[in-house]
Enzyme design. Sequence first.
Site, PDB file in Angstrom:
ATOM      1  N   SER A 128       0.807  -1.222   0.000  1.00  0.00           N
ATOM      2  CA  SER A 128       0.000   0.000   0.000  1.00  0.00           C
ATOM      3  C   SER A 128       0.838   1.268   0.000  1.00  0.00           C
ATOM      4  O   SER A 128       0.284   2.359  -0.140  1.00  0.00           O
ATOM      5  CB  SER A 128      -0.914   0.010   1.230  1.00  0.00           C
ATOM      6  OG  SER A 128      -0.159   0.086   2.409  1.00  0.00           O
TER       7      SER A 128
ATOM      8  N   THR B   6      -2.954   2.790   2.830  1.00  0.00           N
ATOM      9  CA  THR B   6      -2.239   4.033   3.122  1.00  0.00           C
ATOM     10  C   THR B   6      -1.805   3.952   4.560  1.00  0.00           C
ATOM     11  O   THR B   6      -2.378   3.205   5.338  1.00  0.00           O
ATOM     12  CB  THR B   6      -3.218   5.234   2.974  1.00  0.00           C
ATOM     13  OG1 THR B   6      -3.606   5.349   1.620  1.00  0.00           O
ATOM     14  CG2 THR B   6      -2.622   6.546   3.423  1.00  0.00           C
TER      15      THR B   6
ATOM     16  N   THR C 282       1.297   7.044   0.799  1.00  0.00           N
ATOM     17  CA  THR C 282       0.568   5.968   0.111  1.00  0.00           C
ATOM     18  C   THR C 282       1.074   5.753  -1.304  1.00  0.00           C
ATOM     19  O   THR C 282       1.676   6.657  -1.902  1.00  0.00           O
ATOM     20  CB  THR C 282      -0.932   6.340   0.025  1.00  0.00           C
ATOM     21  OG1 THR C 282      -1.687   5.220  -0.436  1.00  0.00           O
ATOM     22  CG2 THR C 282      -1.189   7.502  -0.918  1.00  0.00           C
TER      23      THR C 282
ATOM     24  N   ARG D 236      -3.146  10.196 -11.609  1.00  0.00           N
ATOM     25  CA  ARG D 236      -4.195  10.421 -10.596  1.00  0.00           C
ATOM     26  C   ARG D 236      -3.556  10.796  -9.256  1.00  0.00           C
ATOM     27  O   ARG D 236      -2.628  10.153  -8.795  1.00  0.00           O
ATOM     28  CB  ARG D 236      -5.029   9.152 -10.431  1.00  0.00           C
ATOM     29  CG  ARG D 236      -6.138   9.224  -9.363  1.00  0.00           C
ATOM     30  CD  ARG D 236      -5.715   8.621  -8.049  1.00  0.00           C
ATOM     31  NE  ARG D 236      -6.836   8.494  -7.105  1.00  0.00           N
ATOM     32  CZ  ARG D 236      -6.686   8.125  -5.838  1.00  0.00           C
ATOM     33  NH1 ARG D 236      -5.485   7.842  -5.355  1.00  0.00           N
ATOM     34  NH2 ARG D 236      -7.729   8.037  -5.044  1.00  0.00           N
TER      35      ARG D 236
ATOM     36  N   THR E 126      -7.658   7.303   5.687  1.00  0.00           N
ATOM     37  CA  THR E 126      -7.339   6.300   4.674  1.00  0.00           C
ATOM     38  C   THR E 126      -8.645   5.863   4.014  1.00  0.00           C
ATOM     39  O   THR E 126      -9.710   5.966   4.603  1.00  0.00           O
ATOM     40  CB  THR E 126      -6.652   5.065   5.297  1.00  0.00           C
ATOM     41  OG1 THR E 126      -7.518   4.504   6.276  1.00  0.00           O
ATOM     42  CG2 THR E 126      -5.334   5.413   5.945  1.00  0.00           C
ATOM     43  N   GLY E 127      -8.534   5.376   2.800  1.00  0.00           N
ATOM     44  CA  GLY E 127      -9.729   4.939   2.083  1.00  0.00           C
ATOM     45  C   GLY E 127      -9.931   5.759   0.825  1.00  0.00           C
ATOM     46  O   GLY E 127      -8.979   6.378   0.323  1.00  0.00           O
TER      47      GLY E 127
HETATM   48  N1  ASP Z   1      -6.624   7.547   0.361  1.00  0.00           N
HETATM   49  C1  ASP Z   1      -5.741   6.918  -0.566  1.00  0.00           C
HETATM   50  C2  ASP Z   1      -6.014   7.412  -1.947  1.00  0.00           C
HETATM   51  O1  ASP Z   1      -7.163   7.625  -2.277  1.00  0.00           O
HETATM   52  C3  ASP Z   1      -5.798   5.447  -0.594  1.00  0.00           C
HETATM   53  C4  ASP Z   1      -6.028   4.751   0.703  1.00  0.00           C
HETATM   54  O2  ASP Z   1      -6.056   5.351   1.747  1.00  0.00           O
HETATM   55  O3  ASP Z   1      -6.156   3.548   0.720  1.00  0.00           O
HETATM   56  O4  ASP Z   1      -5.086   7.516  -2.698  1.00  0.00           O
END
Ligand code: ASP
Length: 338
Positions: free
Chosen positions: A62, A182, A200, A210, A233-234
């Site tokens: 990650s 992340t 991340t 992106r 995170t997410g």
């Molecule tokens: N927030 C991160 C992103 O959208 C990814 C993650 O936290 O898993 O790049």
Amino acid sequence: MSQVAHSPKPGQRRAAGPILIASANGIKTCNRAMQLLKEGADPVDAVVAGVNLVEDDPNDHSVGLGGLPNEDGVVELDSCVMHGPTHQAGGVAALRNVRNASSVAKLVMRRTDHVLLVGEGALRFAKAHGFKEQELLTDGARRIWLKWKESHSDNDDWLHPEADEEARRYLHLPELEFTYGTINCCALTADGDLGGVTTTSGLSYKIPGRVGDSPIIGAGLYVDNEVGAAGSTGRGEENLQNCSSFMVVEFMRNGMTPEQACLAILKRVAHKCEKRLRNDKGEPAFGLTFYAVRKDGLVGGATMRGEGKMAYHDGTECRHITIPGLYPAPPRRDGKDD
Ligand code: ASP
């Protein structure tokens, strides 16, 4: 709503720091950062040294080395840091070939008049500071990416393979076809100063270029030395659209506990999110988690669905604490109760 296990009740004040919070993958990060905080380190130096351990780990897919790549098979990293005492911030986005994106973000903060460097410019800046370029796509991450590439469409010339064990872990469920992951870590020092980092490899198999929430101050991280710090995170797109980490800190400024503030932003995200991202009950179908620490040492978090976990170091030991979900966990696939 249930309270965070092991954490103080809302309104109850904890002794001030040193305290560290992190996403659930941050136990070793917090242990390293706490060691440094106890030696008197600056909060940003401590948390960056902590997340460097995860960035350096080729088996963590990650972050950093071994992170899952974009759709072309190229690893692009995002990170930012924010320093409470000076209110300075730094970030890098879509950084290639340098595994410690958080360290580069820290240098953007300390050694430039800018806040965010991206892509080629971020790489050139890192090299100017002596970072060595390396291939970040490990063999394990390449195999997972290749299986994704071979299996995500029936309308191309790639034939579907049998996924190996490691690839299956990332690909076996439709909703895991794209993988988030992340690390966020925030510190409160013994002097009451705050600092934070988020780092991340971002959304797996993303469109090249992106940029997610993790390098964006106010989205994936926000620190206000008078109030507290928050990270996430997410699904980063939601945090970009809702300035989420900034809002968590603002909610705390207005009197909410960290847990209440994290639930409040999840409700906002749930209210605003696009229809195509909702399940058949109309609830958000993606994962999103927030972590927050208030200046008085109260900590908390919340996640979109089911019970979540975060890492919490109270100065003595680091452990996982349970955080509430805005919505209940989805039913188990085998139909049994938990
Ligand atoms: N927030 C991160 C992103 O959208 C990814 C993650 O936290 O898993 O790049």
